[in-house]
Design a protein around this motif. Sequence first.
Motif, PDB file in Angstrom:
ATOM      1  N   CYS A 254       1.791  15.523  35.199  1.00 33.83           N
ATOM      2  CA  CYS A 254       0.460  16.135  35.685  1.00 33.83           C
ATOM      3  C   CYS A 254       0.387  17.478  35.572  1.00 33.83           C
ATOM      4  O   CYS A 254      -0.684  18.142  35.132  1.00 33.83           O
ATOM      5  N   LEU A 255       1.496  18.165  35.639  1.00 37.85           N
ATOM      6  CA  LEU A 255       1.566  19.510  35.421  1.00 37.85           C
ATOM      7  C   LEU A 255       1.116  19.871  33.880  1.00 37.85           C
ATOM      8  O   LEU A 255       0.367  20.939  33.589  1.00 37.85           O
ATOM      9  N   ARG A 256       1.891  19.137  33.159  1.00 36.62           N
ATOM     10  CA  ARG A 256       1.579  19.368  31.681  1.00 36.62           C
ATOM     11  C   ARG A 256       0.131  18.963  31.299  1.00 36.62           C
ATOM     12  O   ARG A 256      -0.634  19.558  30.411  1.00 36.62           O
ATOM     13  N   GLY A 257      -0.605  17.867  31.872  1.00 38.46           N
ATOM     14  CA  GLY A 257      -1.589  17.443  31.605  1.00 38.46           C
ATOM     15  C   GLY A 257      -2.727  18.581  32.114  1.00 38.46           C
ATOM     16  O   GLY A 257      -3.851  18.855  31.210  1.00 38.46           O
ATOM     17  N   ARG A 258      -2.290  19.154  33.056  1.00 42.01           N
ATOM     18  CA  ARG A 258      -3.435  20.377  33.856  1.00 42.01           C
ATOM     19  C   ARG A 258      -3.388  21.555  32.695  1.00 42.01           C
ATOM     20  O   ARG A 258      -4.430  22.142  32.548  1.00 42.01           O
ATOM     21  N   GLU A 259      -2.168  21.682  32.245  1.00 43.32           N
ATOM     22  CA  GLU A 259      -2.031  23.061  31.295  1.00 43.32           C
ATOM     23  C   GLU A 259      -2.925  22.606  29.992  1.00 43.32           C
ATOM     24  O   GLU A 259      -3.564  23.513  29.487  1.00 43.32           O
TER      25      GLU A 259
ATOM     26  N   ALA B 299      -3.823  15.972  26.987  1.00 43.26           N
ATOM     27  CA  ALA B 299      -4.140  15.772  28.337  1.00 43.26           C
ATOM     28  C   ALA B 299      -4.357  14.510  28.789  1.00 43.26           C
ATOM     29  O   ALA B 299      -3.718  14.051  29.934  1.00 43.26           O
ATOM     30  N   LEU B 300      -5.170  13.679  28.374  1.00 49.22           N
ATOM     31  CA  LEU B 300      -5.481  12.392  28.618  1.00 49.22           C
ATOM     32  C   LEU B 300      -4.005  11.530  28.376  1.00 49.22           C
ATOM     33  O   LEU B 300      -3.689  10.759  29.213  1.00 49.22           O
ATOM     34  N   GLN B 301      -3.202  11.965  27.360  1.00 49.30           N
ATOM     35  CA  GLN B 301      -2.018  11.205  27.341  1.00 49.30           C
ATOM     36  C   GLN B 301      -1.252  11.530  28.514  1.00 49.30           C
ATOM     37  O   GLN B 301      -0.360  10.579  29.067  1.00 49.30           O
ATOM     38  N   PHE B 302      -0.959  12.619  28.946  1.00 51.78           N
ATOM     39  CA  PHE B 302       0.059  13.084  29.960  1.00 51.78           C
ATOM     40  C   PHE B 302      -0.502  12.558  31.320  1.00 51.78           C
ATOM     41  O   PHE B 302       0.279  11.863  32.152  1.00 51.78           O
ATOM     42  N   PHE B 303      -1.892  12.384  31.656  1.00 50.04           N
ATOM     43  CA  PHE B 303      -2.245  11.927  32.907  1.00 50.04           C
ATOM     44  C   PHE B 303      -1.987  10.285  32.916  1.00 50.04           C
ATOM     45  O   PHE B 303      -1.643   9.900  33.944  1.00 50.04           O
ATOM     46  N   SER B 304      -2.151   9.852  31.796  1.00 48.32           N
ATOM     47  CA  SER B 304      -1.897   8.469  31.479  1.00 48.32           C
ATOM     48  C   SER B 304      -0.371   8.144  31.686  1.00 48.32           C
ATOM     49  O   SER B 304       0.029   7.080  32.629  1.00 48.32           O
ATOM     50  N   ARG B 305       0.672   8.818  31.218  1.00 47.18           N
ATOM     51  CA  ARG B 305       1.872   8.642  31.570  1.00 47.18           C
ATOM     52  C   ARG B 305       2.240   8.980  33.025  1.00 47.18           C
ATOM     53  O   ARG B 305       3.072   8.162  33.433  1.00 47.18           O
ATOM     54  N   ALA B 306       1.682   9.718  33.734  1.00 47.70           N
ATOM     55  CA  ALA B 306       1.851   9.973  35.061  1.00 47.70           C
ATOM     56  C   ALA B 306       1.583   8.680  35.815  1.00 47.70           C
ATOM     57  O   ALA B 306       2.330   8.285  36.868  1.00 47.70           O
ATOM     58  N   LEU B 307       0.377   8.166  35.575  1.00 45.24           N
ATOM     59  CA  LEU B 307      -0.054   6.854  36.167  1.00 45.24           C
ATOM     60  C   LEU B 307       0.982   5.831  35.997  1.00 45.24           C
ATOM     61  O   LEU B 307       1.201   4.832  36.929  1.00 45.24           O
TER      62      LEU B 307
ATOM     63  N   ALA C 110      -7.159  11.896  39.689  1.00 46.59           N
ATOM     64  CA  ALA C 110      -8.314  12.722  39.567  1.00 46.59           C
ATOM     65  C   ALA C 110      -8.305  13.455  37.999  1.00 46.59           C
ATOM     66  O   ALA C 110      -9.097  13.911  37.372  1.00 46.59           O
ATOM     67  N   GLY C 111      -6.999  14.102  37.566  1.00 41.48           N
ATOM     68  CA  GLY C 111      -6.818  14.481  36.387  1.00 41.48           C
ATOM     69  C   GLY C 111      -7.271  13.769  35.125  1.00 41.48           C
ATOM     70  O   GLY C 111      -7.950  13.968  34.162  1.00 41.48           O
ATOM     71  N   LEU C 112      -7.089  12.401  35.369  1.00 45.94           N
ATOM     72  CA  LEU C 112      -7.284  11.378  34.345  1.00 45.94           C
ATOM     73  C   LEU C 112      -8.892  11.313  34.067  1.00 45.94           C
ATOM     74  O   LEU C 112      -9.488  11.255  33.146  1.00 45.94           O
ATOM     75  N   ALA C 113      -9.588  11.358  35.520  1.00 46.10           N
ATOM     76  CA  ALA C 113     -10.930  11.221  35.501  1.00 46.10           C
ATOM     77  C   ALA C 113     -11.736  12.424  34.685  1.00 46.10           C
ATOM     78  O   ALA C 113     -12.657  12.005  33.902  1.00 46.10           O
TER      79      ALA C 113
END
Length: 663
Positions: free
Chosen positions: A413-418, A431-439, A450-453
Amino acid sequence: MTELEIALLGGLRLRHPDRGPIKLAGEKGPQLLARLAFHPGTKHRRDTLQALLWPDSDPPHAQGNLRFVLHQLRTILGGNEGPLHSDSRSLWLDPDRVAVDVVRFEALAAEGTLEALTAACDLYCGDLLSDAGDLSSEYEDWLLPERERLREVARSAFWNLFSLRLWRGEVTEAKACAQRYLVIDPYCERTHAALMRLHLTQGERALAAGRYGQLRVRLERDLQIRPGAEVEQLARAVSQTSGRSAPEPFNAAWVLGRSDLPADGKPLVAVLPFRDLSEDQALVSLPAALTEDVIADLARFRRLGVLARHTSFALGRDPNPEARLRQLGARYTIEGSVRRTGNRLSVTVQLVDNASQRQLWAERYQGDWEELPQFQETAAKAIVASIPVHVEQAELERIRHREIHSLSAYEHCLRGREYQRSTLHAAQIQALQFFSRALEQDPNSAMAHAGLACAIMHAGGISPLQEEERRERAIIHAQQAIALDPLDPQGHWMMGLLLQYRRDFAGAHVHLDRAVTLSPGDVETLGYTGLEYAYAGEAERGIMQAEQSIRFNPYFPAVSVEQMGKSCFVGRRYEDALFWMRQSPDRITTNRGWLAAAAAYAGRTDEAAMHANRMREALRQRLGEEELRAVGGAIGWLRLPARFQHAADLEHYERGLELAGLG
């Protein structure tokens, strides 16, 4: 290839890239070259130039004078092979072989970014041909209006640069810029008033009083007038006390004359990045993650202002952050360090009063390396619970800190936000890929949903069908984020944005209000909800929140300037809209459309046409002519993400696009 550098601002100066400065003798030769250089590539009729330079000579003598001066210039500039060209009727300079400071100055000033404005102001070292002498009245008829026009461009450039420096909290640089502005226009009361307010924010009341006194004397001596009501009112406020006093909280909007009060009274807190004191550097992301947790959760308290992550981490790289903290108006600083010794973790944190440099509070938290996620959450929660008590000395609303089930998911998530903060479209895909990996790691992470949305909306397609599909996908994730953590503001403001796309404005308002209630000091919440309020017809509220967002984050990301610029456009503040949107013209495709419409309403037809052309070309490359026609052309496509609640605001937007030539 540039063969000749021509400077016209501050006097005529010539320079060859290799041979250095070039001297010109006489007066008519420099005047002729300056006229040709003002618009290189433009062909000037010989008879027009003769009338300009020798209006009192008969045609044969004027022709002879022109031939003689032309021969002199050619000899100096490289003969027939040089950049000076002519035929039987006209003279001109080859635009590909000369570089003229006026041309570059106007282009940079029009571009309007911080870097461009800095370069433009550096180029403006004086009036157009300020050293010109023995001019004919005909030459003056051309020169004087152009000199005043460029002076006005310079005024605008210096003011915009001054404004940007203020919004970024760069007070020293802003003061220097204002002083240079006053060299151009020493009677500008707007700039004098801004400097007086700026001195007040620094506690420099004596300097503010001195500036008022100097202005009053100058106006009375030179123009036989007194300062205006705004300056006189400031002077009365300054006269209530004298000397150096405690500084006011820094507020760029107030310094620029945009609000009545210097600040909202909330204490501003800076969280400097936690340091890793472990010898083996084994902690990797914990210090940065802990810093982000503290910043994000402190921002949820109603009575605290918190400098944003961008600014905090930039200050962490500053070898002397104390001066910058004072300039930004931060009253308190949180400093901390993290150390690992074997399997033991230790976090030390302290709260410092920036005015007195007194340590107000300090604590150490210890935990087990094997329980790192839980320890990080516990330490952050304890720090955040203690800070407001010591800063505010009052009971504040407690927050429910989100649970972190997996460190790896949190790191994703941190990387996705960056990546979400980047101006590049490719970064939104990452960012989309990082949030998907987080899930994948933690399906119950509200932060990841929220980040993925948000990432889905930023990284999706651009056809109407793709637009609708990605919106519905984003809504599912926003709903999940709210269900998992109803106190996380991002899920709510994201849902508010998406419901406005659906034109469910009543439902959108519920979620937008909820986000602001939960996190009134968070820069993301302020900016995103502010733009949605503007779309719903509350433009002034949108502008106010965008200003707060930028004030808390002087190192603001590109999305912040878009939120401010679009809100200003909805509020019919076209020059302000241009000022902000120029800072991020291409982060998302629609930005050029907003710029084109704002420029058209502002009467800047050339700039409007330039943005419209770039908007049209970008759509042709991404959609193709056939698909572009199918969605109703450029305006039809730009209408898709425009979620105005009121028909009048949508008509206003589309009318601006039509005026810019996108119809």
